[in-house]
Write a protein that holds these residues in place. Structure first.
Motif, PDB file in Angstrom:
ATOM      1  N   CYS A  33     -18.885   0.902 -15.943  1.00 50.58           N
ATOM      2  CA  CYS A  33     -17.814   0.826 -14.960  1.00 50.58           C
ATOM      3  C   CYS A  33     -16.687  -0.032 -15.521  1.00 50.58           C
ATOM      4  CB  CYS A  33     -18.338   0.206 -13.666  1.00 50.58           C
ATOM      5  SG  CYS A  33     -17.250   0.425 -12.246  1.00 50.58           S
ATOM      6  N   ALA A  49      -8.866  -1.415  -8.394  1.00 47.51           N
ATOM      7  CA  ALA A  49      -9.362  -0.073  -8.693  1.00 47.51           C
ATOM      8  C   ALA A  49     -10.506  -0.146  -9.681  1.00 47.51           C
ATOM      9  CB  ALA A  49      -8.253   0.803  -9.259  1.00 47.51           C
ATOM     10  N   TYR A  50     -11.433   0.780  -9.561  1.00 52.17           N
ATOM     11  CA  TYR A  50     -12.462   0.897 -10.582  1.00 52.17           C
ATOM     12  C   TYR A  50     -12.735   2.362 -10.858  1.00 52.17           C
ATOM     13  CZ  TYR A  50     -16.256   1.877  -7.170  1.00 52.17           C
ATOM     14  OH  TYR A  50     -17.061   2.427  -6.198  1.00 52.17           O
ATOM     15  N   ILE A  51     -13.309   2.604 -12.025  1.00 50.24           N
ATOM     16  CA  ILE A  51     -13.687   3.956 -12.405  1.00 50.24           C
ATOM     17  C   ILE A  51     -15.059   3.878 -13.080  1.00 50.24           C
ATOM     18  CG2 ILE A  51     -12.372   3.810 -14.581  1.00 50.24           C
ATOM     19  CD1 ILE A  51     -11.882   6.868 -14.249  1.00 50.24           C
ATOM     20  N   THR A  58     -13.977   7.089  -8.718  1.00 51.21           N
ATOM     21  CA  THR A  58     -12.973   6.024  -8.602  1.00 51.21           C
ATOM     22  C   THR A  58     -12.923   5.477  -7.180  1.00 51.21           C
ATOM     23  OG1 THR A  58     -11.213   7.599  -8.083  1.00 51.21           O
ATOM     24  CG2 THR A  58     -11.539   7.064 -10.402  1.00 51.21           C
ATOM     25  N   TYR A  60     -10.285   2.572  -4.783  1.00 49.68           N
ATOM     26  CA  TYR A  60      -9.079   1.764  -4.786  1.00 49.68           C
ATOM     27  C   TYR A  60      -9.073   0.805  -3.604  1.00 49.68           C
ATOM     28  CZ  TYR A  60      -7.374   5.383  -7.980  1.00 49.68           C
ATOM     29  OH  TYR A  60      -7.228   6.244  -9.036  1.00 49.68           O
ATOM     30  N   SER A  71      -7.495   5.725 -14.655  1.00 54.15           N
ATOM     31  CA  SER A  71      -8.053   6.803 -15.466  1.00 54.15           C
ATOM     32  C   SER A  71      -8.640   6.229 -16.752  1.00 54.15           C
ATOM     33  CB  SER A  71      -6.988   7.847 -15.798  1.00 54.15           C
ATOM     34  OG  SER A  71      -5.930   7.273 -16.539  1.00 54.15           O
TER      35      SER A  71
END
Length: 121
Positions: A33, A49-51, A58, A60, A71
């Motif tokens: 992550c 935010a994380y992805i 994702t 937010y 991204s």
């Protein structure tokens, strides 16, 4: 050793856009992550935010939802944050962070030096 380096910060007028980049490196580094955090003077650190590696999920913070897009380019070991419709309250030091565990706030154990974003009204 894991290294994260942010770039792309700067000064912009309200309503403008910026794109932050985060390059990552490390021999055995495989983040599950990645996230962007920010901290403004006198305010608490905020994960915006994380992805996740799993399906690119994702999430937010409400403060940036609809304006920012996170991204990743796994082939290039890069992560990005496209910031549109910037507001003065977005002014902060932004840092990219990585986790080899999950995506909980406490999982992030690698981070960069940060890059400053300043939005003027």
């Amino acid at each position: 050793q894991v290294q994260l380096v942010e770039s792309g910060g700067g000064s912009v007028q309200s309503g403008g856009s910026l794109r932050l980049s985060c390059s990552t490196s490390g021999d055995t580094y495989r983040p599950n992550c990645m996230a962007w955090f920010r901290q403004a003077p006198g305010k608490e650190r905020e994960r915006i935010a994380y992805i996740a590696s799993f399906r690119g999920v994702t999430d937010y913070a409400d403060s940036v939802k609809g304006r920012f897009t996170i991204s990743r380019d796994n082939a290039q070991n890069m992560m990005f944050l496209q910031m549109n419709s910037l507001k003065p309250e977005d002014t902060a030091a932004y840092s990219c962070e990585a986790s080899t565990a999950g995506c909980h706030r406490s999982d992030f154990s690698y981070w960069g030096q940060g890059t400053q974003v300043t939005v003027s009204s």
